[in-house]
Scaffold this active site. Structure first.
Site, PDB file in Angstrom:
ATOM      1  N   ASP A 180      30.743  20.555 -15.532  1.00  0.00           N
ATOM      2  CA  ASP A 180      30.587  19.156 -15.143  1.00  0.00           C
ATOM      3  C   ASP A 180      31.288  18.298 -16.193  1.00  0.00           C
ATOM      4  O   ASP A 180      31.303  18.645 -17.387  1.00  0.00           O
ATOM      5  CB  ASP A 180      29.101  18.786 -15.058  1.00  0.00           C
ATOM      6  CG  ASP A 180      28.869  17.528 -14.242  1.00  0.00           C
ATOM      7  OD1 ASP A 180      28.270  17.639 -13.150  1.00  0.00           O
ATOM      8  OD2 ASP A 180      29.274  16.429 -14.683  1.00  0.00           O
ATOM      9  N   GLU A 268      38.403  14.804  10.106  1.00  0.00           N
ATOM     10  CA  GLU A 268      37.349  15.353  10.959  1.00  0.00           C
ATOM     11  C   GLU A 268      37.295  14.598  12.286  1.00  0.00           C
ATOM     12  O   GLU A 268      37.546  13.390  12.322  1.00  0.00           O
ATOM     13  CB  GLU A 268      35.997  15.286  10.250  1.00  0.00           C
ATOM     14  CG  GLU A 268      35.956  16.109   8.971  1.00  0.00           C
ATOM     15  CD  GLU A 268      34.603  16.056   8.271  1.00  0.00           C
ATOM     16  OE1 GLU A 268      33.718  15.292   8.732  1.00  0.00           O
ATOM     17  OE2 GLU A 268      34.432  16.770   7.263  1.00  0.00           O
ATOM     18  N   HIS A 291      30.748  20.098   9.258  1.00  0.00           N
ATOM     19  CA  HIS A 291      30.093  19.098   8.398  1.00  0.00           C
ATOM     20  C   HIS A 291      28.589  19.021   8.676  1.00  0.00           C
ATOM     21  O   HIS A 291      28.033  17.956   8.953  1.00  0.00           O
ATOM     22  CB  HIS A 291      30.729  17.722   8.609  1.00  0.00           C
ATOM     23  CG  HIS A 291      30.557  16.823   7.412  1.00  0.00           C
ATOM     24  ND1 HIS A 291      31.496  15.902   7.042  1.00  0.00           N
ATOM     25  CD2 HIS A 291      29.545  16.692   6.512  1.00  0.00           C
ATOM     26  CE1 HIS A 291      31.080  15.241   5.961  1.00  0.00           C
ATOM     27  NE2 HIS A 291      29.891  15.713   5.632  1.00  0.00           N
ATOM     28  N   GLY A 294      24.084  18.937   5.452  1.00  0.00           N
ATOM     29  CA  GLY A 294      22.806  18.228   5.361  1.00  0.00           C
ATOM     30  C   GLY A 294      22.153  17.992   6.699  1.00  0.00           C
ATOM     31  O   GLY A 294      21.192  17.209   6.794  1.00  0.00           O
TER      32      GLY A 294
END
Length: 408
Positions: A180, A268, A291, A294
């Site tokens: 990170d 997309e 996609h 979530g």
């Protein structure tokens, strides 16, 4: 909570099939004018719909451009019922004093679980065996199939989702390395790889969890994909622009990368059933999903609960915690007073003007809160009930005012 503007006159518009939890929360709070549409609206139609809208709820397909926001004269706040806010012109929203909220953590678990699931599918070469079975071919073999246990899981981006993936991977007996750009406290036995190259050279499975911006566009490309351990697996459930897909295809075709799972793409389709193309189609041991990282019932309910509560707290209490545009303030209710919200250009002397105006007209300030960012300042003033109407008018006359509202 009672507000100065009648709740029955506040128009709430929710687009893109936002969770019914949000609709229920608004109605339970006394807001009757709540409309829910299942689709995103094109710009011209959205301009017409937003003119009388006080609160707008969207997901990722609705684009809030400066032109749209120009038409939204009554708009107080926008709720992005999703993780990102890239679909909103935040600078334009800030300039107009429109608070923008989202739900950055609500689908964390859903994405993390799917990443682990994808890793298992790839390391066992399930996409190949699944395709063969559908074609009537019996492909029962152990060659090229492995366990995750004992392998090294490399995580690029150790934020909310990356750290959750870390915990789940370690629970499966994997070694976890992460990279990170900011210093992060490792969870469990995870270790900081210090450099992206060191991470990629060590990882058997590599997953990406970074935002999309100038620094992450084509983060993995033709040059650095060569750093990957031969046969490593690559998972992208973050943003479509972070991997150079033609370069990834070449790495998969050469065997340098042993498999990939990709859920997000640079371009997309607008809606279900539309044609979809990607350079990764037709390759062995590649898992492509539309996609849905979530997209679970639990995540959508959590997002609906989170964002609707933020919108209600702003509308009824003036709280801006979680806003991307208006400086963050969390405020306790003030008994025996009326509360005025004042959003203004962040230039020197505005607070002095506010206090000077109120003082000159002998208006008692019961409580006052101020927070600023680079562009605007947000002042909440609790004043004597008897003089709140006059105070509201005085604050509207402050030259740098952007938006002034009597809350209660």
């Amino acid at each position: 909570m009672n507000t100065s503007y009648p709740k029955e006159k506040i128009n709430v518009l929710l687009l893109e099939n936002v969770s019914d939890i949000a609709v229920q929360n608004f109605r339970n709070a006394g807001y009757a004018q709540v409309r829910k549409l299942t689709k995103a609206l094109p710009e011209e139609e959205l301009i017409q719909e937003i003119r009388n809208c006080h609160l707008l709820g969207i997901r990722s397909k609705t684009l809030l451009t400066e032109r749209v926001l120009d038409a939204a004269q009554r708009l107080q706040a926008v709720g992005c019922f999703c993780i990102g806010v890239n679909q909103v012109d935040l600078e334009a929203a800030t300039d107009r004093g429109v608070a923008v909220f989202n739900a950055p953590y609500s689908n964390t678990r859903s994405v993390a679980e799917l990443v682990i699931g994808a890793a298992i599918m790839l390391i066992r070469r399930i996409p190949d065996k699944n395709r063969a079975a559908h074609q009537g071919i019996w492909l029962k073999e152990a060659s090229g199939s492995y366990e995750l246990r004992g392998k090294t899981f490399g995580i690029i981006g150790y934020g909310n989702i990356g750290s959750q993936v870390s915990v789940l991977a370690e629970a499966l007996g994997m070694k976890v390395l992460f990279y990170d750009i900011e210093t992060k406290l490792p969870l469990g036995n995870a270790r900081d790889a210090r450099t992206l190259k060191a991470l990629m050279q060590a990882a058997d499975v590599l997953t990406i969890h970074v935002p999309e911006n100038e620094t992450t566009r084509n983060l993995l490309n033709r040059s650095n994909l060569k750093w990957c351990k031969k046969g490593a697996l690559l998972i992208n459930y973050a943003r479509g622009e972070v991997i150079d897909l033609p370069a990834l295809r070449k790495a998969l075709e050469s065997g340098a990368i042993g498999g990939a799972a990709v859920d997000v793409f640079p371009e997309e389709p607008e809606k279900n059933g539309d044609k979809f193309e990607t350079p990764l189609q037709g390759l062995p041991n590649v898992l492509l999903t539309p996609h849905i990282g979530g997209s679970t019932e639990e995540a959508q309910q959590n997002i609906g609960e989170d964002v609707s509560n933020k919108l209600l707290n702003y509308l009824e209490k003036g709280s801006t915690l979680g806003s991307h545009t208006v400086p963050a303030l969390a405020l306790p209710p003030q008994e025996g007073a009326h509360r005025i919200l004042h959003i203004h250009r962040n230039v020197p002397g505005v607070l002095s003007q506010i206090n000077g105006q109120l003082s000159a007209h002998k208006i008692n300030i019961v409580g006052q809160y101020l927070k600023t960012n680079e562009s605007i300042g947000y002042v909440v003033v609790d004043v004597d009930k008897r003089l709140s109407g006059r105070a509201l008018q005085l604050l509207k006359e402050v030259p740098e005012s952007v938006k002034v509202r009597l809350l209660y």
